[in-house]
Write an enzyme that holds these catalytic residues in place. Structure first.
Site, PDB file in Angstrom:
ATOM      1  N   CYS A 275      44.527  27.657  28.593  1.00  0.00           N
ATOM      2  CA  CYS A 275      44.079  28.454  29.454  1.00  0.00           C
ATOM      3  C   CYS A 275      43.809  27.717  30.839  1.00  0.00           C
ATOM      4  O   CYS A 275      44.271  28.315  32.118  1.00  0.00           O
ATOM      5  CB  CYS A 275      42.965  29.137  29.346  1.00  0.00           C
ATOM      6  SG  CYS A 275      41.571  28.448  28.693  1.00  0.00           S
ATOM      7  N   HIS A 333      36.696  30.562  28.519  1.00  0.00           N
ATOM      8  CA  HIS A 333      38.143  30.801  28.969  1.00  0.00           C
ATOM      9  C   HIS A 333      38.357  30.636  30.588  1.00  0.00           C
ATOM     10  O   HIS A 333      37.091  30.953  31.200  1.00  0.00           O
ATOM     11  CB  HIS A 333      38.509  32.329  28.561  1.00  0.00           C
ATOM     12  CG  HIS A 333      39.935  32.733  29.078  1.00  0.00           C
ATOM     13  ND1 HIS A 333      40.940  31.904  28.704  1.00  0.00           N
ATOM     14  CD2 HIS A 333      40.489  33.963  29.790  1.00  0.00           C
ATOM     15  CE1 HIS A 333      42.118  32.769  29.345  1.00  0.00           C
ATOM     16  NE2 HIS A 333      41.734  33.705  29.825  1.00  0.00           N
ATOM     17  N   ASP A 356      44.959  36.343  35.829  1.00  0.00           N
ATOM     18  CA  ASP A 356      44.805  35.365  34.677  1.00  0.00           C
ATOM     19  C   ASP A 356      46.202  35.244  34.248  1.00  0.00           C
ATOM     20  O   ASP A 356      46.774  36.140  33.531  1.00  0.00           O
ATOM     21  CB  ASP A 356      44.057  35.984  33.478  1.00  0.00           C
ATOM     22  CG  ASP A 356      43.683  35.060  32.129  1.00  0.00           C
ATOM     23  OD1 ASP A 356      44.448  34.000  32.207  1.00  0.00           O
ATOM     24  OD2 ASP A 356      42.773  35.462  31.404  1.00  0.00           O
ATOM     25  N   ASN A 396      31.522  41.290  28.863  1.00  0.00           N
ATOM     26  CA  ASN A 396      30.371  42.094  28.798  1.00  0.00           C
ATOM     27  C   ASN A 396      30.387  42.809  27.439  1.00  0.00           C
ATOM     28  O   ASN A 396      29.339  43.321  26.711  1.00  0.00           O
ATOM     29  CB  ASN A 396      30.529  43.456  29.430  1.00  0.00           C
ATOM     30  CG  ASN A 396      29.969  43.282  30.713  1.00  0.00           C
ATOM     31  OD1 ASN A 396      29.032  43.029  31.247  1.00  0.00           O
ATOM     32  ND2 ASN A 396      30.787  43.434  31.997  1.00  0.00           N
TER      33      ASN A 396
END
Length: 688
Positions: A275, A333, A356, A396
């Site tokens: 990542c 991440h 992303d 969340n």
């Protein structure tokens, strides 16, 4: 008199590069400018001088097969940034060498343009000359969709060619230096070629060129092209431990080597990325294209496969973590944010957008993610484009921790603060972390990210239903951030919440895991201890524990540690669990520069890289030093065995080539030992 002819077109590179803040791209053959602002070209005429009364000039600007033809006018008025314009300033008119200003719209498409300049004389004879320029987005132009209002933000998020990536855990963030290499030779051209070989361009070049006026479109193309899952993208992901066919992702130190290898192999995917590599390379491409970009880390990032905003984690009754769920939580991440207005969503969604490039979920049928407005994530506007629900879950989701025995749930606890416990990026102008958690979610208190993990017997658990007792409560707390070579010390705090004596079995164990632990991987237990404690009524007992360096030396490097404690009441069979995941910080290299304040271009400087061995055994390895704008390529040195507690120094020389703040970085790869030791030093190169 000999008739007028065009001898040469001077692109006035030095003046234009300075005016457009593109001086770093001076090594490019083409003129590099930003949209929405005029750039200057000068004609060198042969024969008679230019006659404004009888001679006219037209300029044809071409992007692929798209083109616009514009007459050159005579005007000192402010040029509109909504359409292509070309003009001569009549007060500065040199009839033998006239200067022309070309101004693109603030919404012009990004790409490599060609232009044709034609002079029509009184007898309609046509004299032509050709040239080319690269057009980028313009964060300095208020009419541009990527306009960002403050100069320090533009310096950091557009022009800065080095930075820090934050890894590890929220309790112990580790900064990794990264060279974005914006201005290294051929990087600009490779970033533009990334757009050219994208599926969108190959499918319909005209539509692609037209859409390149929009940073939302550009960012989605780039997000998909950084990974190679659907196209000839830059990087191939690999989350196994087998990197024999390529490079271990942890070994990359900058984007330049990756982009150059991709281009030099005919745009074959570079092996391998994870990542932070995907995000850092995307940051390079976006900054090169003129779109403000920063790398962001989300600590305890949820991957919610069934979109129920719930992550389930399973443990045995002795505290060993199990692989029973398709959901997962990554210790960290990393993605990017890009700054742009969202005219497709309304001004309320302008600003930072999550993108992303790590291939996780498909968006519009393609492995990409975003741009998802950070404001939409905070307000749970899951109805908006693009991929807001996915990112919302990443920061969340709630965590259910479940203890099972013989296929039966014996304890269940819920944690709503663990996921997205710290979201951060590099601070503007400083080599430190900036906490931006509050941009993504409504944070209860600043200390919430530093709370120790605790567990009580929940209302939903089978234990709680077994009787009216309130059972026990357990807390697990690290005494300090673990550092390589030192014992890992922690405390277990046990509270008897009943007015009766209790005998408790205590199970403690530590398991090594990858930061992105996935269900198919086995967790390795490398330390455990078991015992029994007596608790008096309402007693609070604190157990001090430690894991010695010799016990964890085989799980160092980029591994994470899952530490868990399970208490079992021998009478009622009630269970309570507490857990914590952490990283062990590697030691750092120290870099010192002699006469640091006198660093100027083209003057040799001396730096010293030093390392002290904190381990209980000798180490050896290879030291690599690099720095864009400071060192050509990389220099390497072999380090002989260094005994515990001993210090080694390596002297290096470097010669800066450009003015500005540059990063000198060093990494020490140890032989037969997993950690890579890193260090960096920011160097200010001043005008001579």
């Amino acid at each position: 008199m000999e008739d007028l002819s065009i001898q040469n077109v001077n692109l006035e590179k030095s003046e234009n590069l300075e005016r457009h803040r593109t001086e770093g791209f001076s090594s490019s053959d083409a003129l590099v400018v930003r949209r929405g602002a005029p750039f200057k070209i000068s004609l060198q005429l042969k024969g008679r001088p230019f006659n404004p009364r009888t001679d006219t000039i037209r300029i044809k600007v071409m992007l692929g097969r798209l083109y616009v033809i514009m007459p050159v006018t005579y005007s000192q008025k402010k040029v509109s940034s909504s359409q292509w314009k070309a003009y001569i300033d009549p007060e500065c008119l040199n009839l033998q060498n006239p200067s022309i200003f070309i101004c693109s719209p603030a919404s012009a498409s990004v790409g490599c343009y060609k232009f044709q300049l034609c002079v029509f004389t009184h007898d309609q004879q046509q004299k032509c000359a050709f040239g080319k320029f690269i057009l980028l987005c313009n964060p300095w132009c208020p009419e541009d969709a990527v306009y960002i209002p403050f100069e320090d933000q533009r310096e950091e998020y557009v022009q800065n060619d080095s930075g820090l990536l934050f890894m590890g855990t929220h309790m112990n963030p580790v900064s990794r230096p990264w060279s974005f290499d914006l201005y290294e030779p051929d990087v600009l051209e490779t970033c533009l070629n990334l757009l050219q070989i994208s599926p969108q361009h190959q499918k319909n070049r005209r539509v692609d060129y037209l859409n390149r006026n929009n940073p939302v479109y550009i960012s989605r193309v780039v997000s998909a092209m950084i990974n190679c899952e659907d196209d000839r993208g830059v990087l191939k992901g690999n989350w196994s431990s087998d990197f024999k066919q390529g490079v271990n992702p942890s070994m990359w130190t900058g984007s330049g080597d990756i982009l150059k290898q991709w281009a030099q192999t005919g745009y074959s995917p570079v092996k391998y990325g994870q990542c932070w590599v995907f995000a850092a390379v995307m940051c390079t491409v976006m900054r090169v294209l003129g779109i403000p970009c920063r790398v962001v880390t989300n600590f305890n990032s949820a991957h919610d496969t069934n979109n129920n905003l719930l992550i389930e984690e399973y443990y045995t009754e002795t505290g060993q973590k199990l692989n029973n769920s398709k959901d997962s939580i990554w210790n960290f991440h990393i993605w990017v944010e890009c700054w742009m207005s969202r005219r497709d969503l309304g001004s309320g969604m302008d600003g930072w957008q999550v993108l992303d490039p790590t291939p996780q979920e498909r968006s519009g049928g393609v492995f990409c993610c975003g741009p998802a407005p950070v404001k939409a994530i905070k307000d749970r506007r899951i109805d908006l484009l693009y991929d807001v629900p996915f990112v919302y879950a990443e920061v969340n989701a709630a965590v259910h921790t479940i203890v099972v025995s013989q296929g039966r749930v014996i304890s269940l606890s819920k944690d709503t603060e663990r996921v997205g416990s710290l979201i951060c990026t590099k601070a503007i102008g400083f080599s430190r972390l900036q906490n931006i958690t509050g941009d993504y979610k409504y944070v209860k208190s600043p200390s919430s990210t530093l709370k120790s993990r605790s567990s009580t017997i929940s209302e939903d658990s089978t234990i709680r239903r077994a009787g009216p007792s309130e059972g026990v409560q357990v807390f697990l707390n690290l005494d300090k951030a673990p550092v390589a070579g030192e014992p890992i010390t922690f405390t277990v705090k046990v509270i008897n919440k009943q007015k009766v004596n209790k005998m408790m079995k205590v199970h403690l164990n530590a398991q090594a895991k990858e930061y992105n632990h996935r269900p198919s991987e086995e967790l390795k237990t490398f330390w455990e201890t078991h015992g029994v404690i007596q608790l008096a009524p309402m007693e609070v007992k604190v157990l001090n524990q430690q894991i010695l360096p010799a016990q964890y030396k085989d799980v160092m490097g980029d591994k994470m540690i899952n530490l868990a404690v399970v208490l079992q009441d021998t009478a009622s069979q009630e269970h309570a669990l507490a857990s914590e995941e952490f990283n062990i910080a590697s030691p750092e290299l120290t870099i010192k520069i002699a006469d640091e304040d006198s660093a100027v271009p083209n003057k040799e400087q001396v730096a010293t890289v030093s390392f002290t061995n904190p381990y209980s055994h000798p180490v050896s390895g290879v030291l690599t030093v690099a720095g864009a704008g400071l060192i050509q390529g990389k220099v390497q040195f072999r380090m002989l065995p260094l005994y515990p507690g001993r210090r080694v120094e390596q002297r290096i020389t470097f010669t800066p080539t450009t003015v500005g703040t540059k990063m000198l970085q060093a990494s020490l790869s140890l032989t037969n030992f997993s950690p890579t030791i890193r260090g960096f030093k920011m160097v200010s190169i001043n005008n001579a």
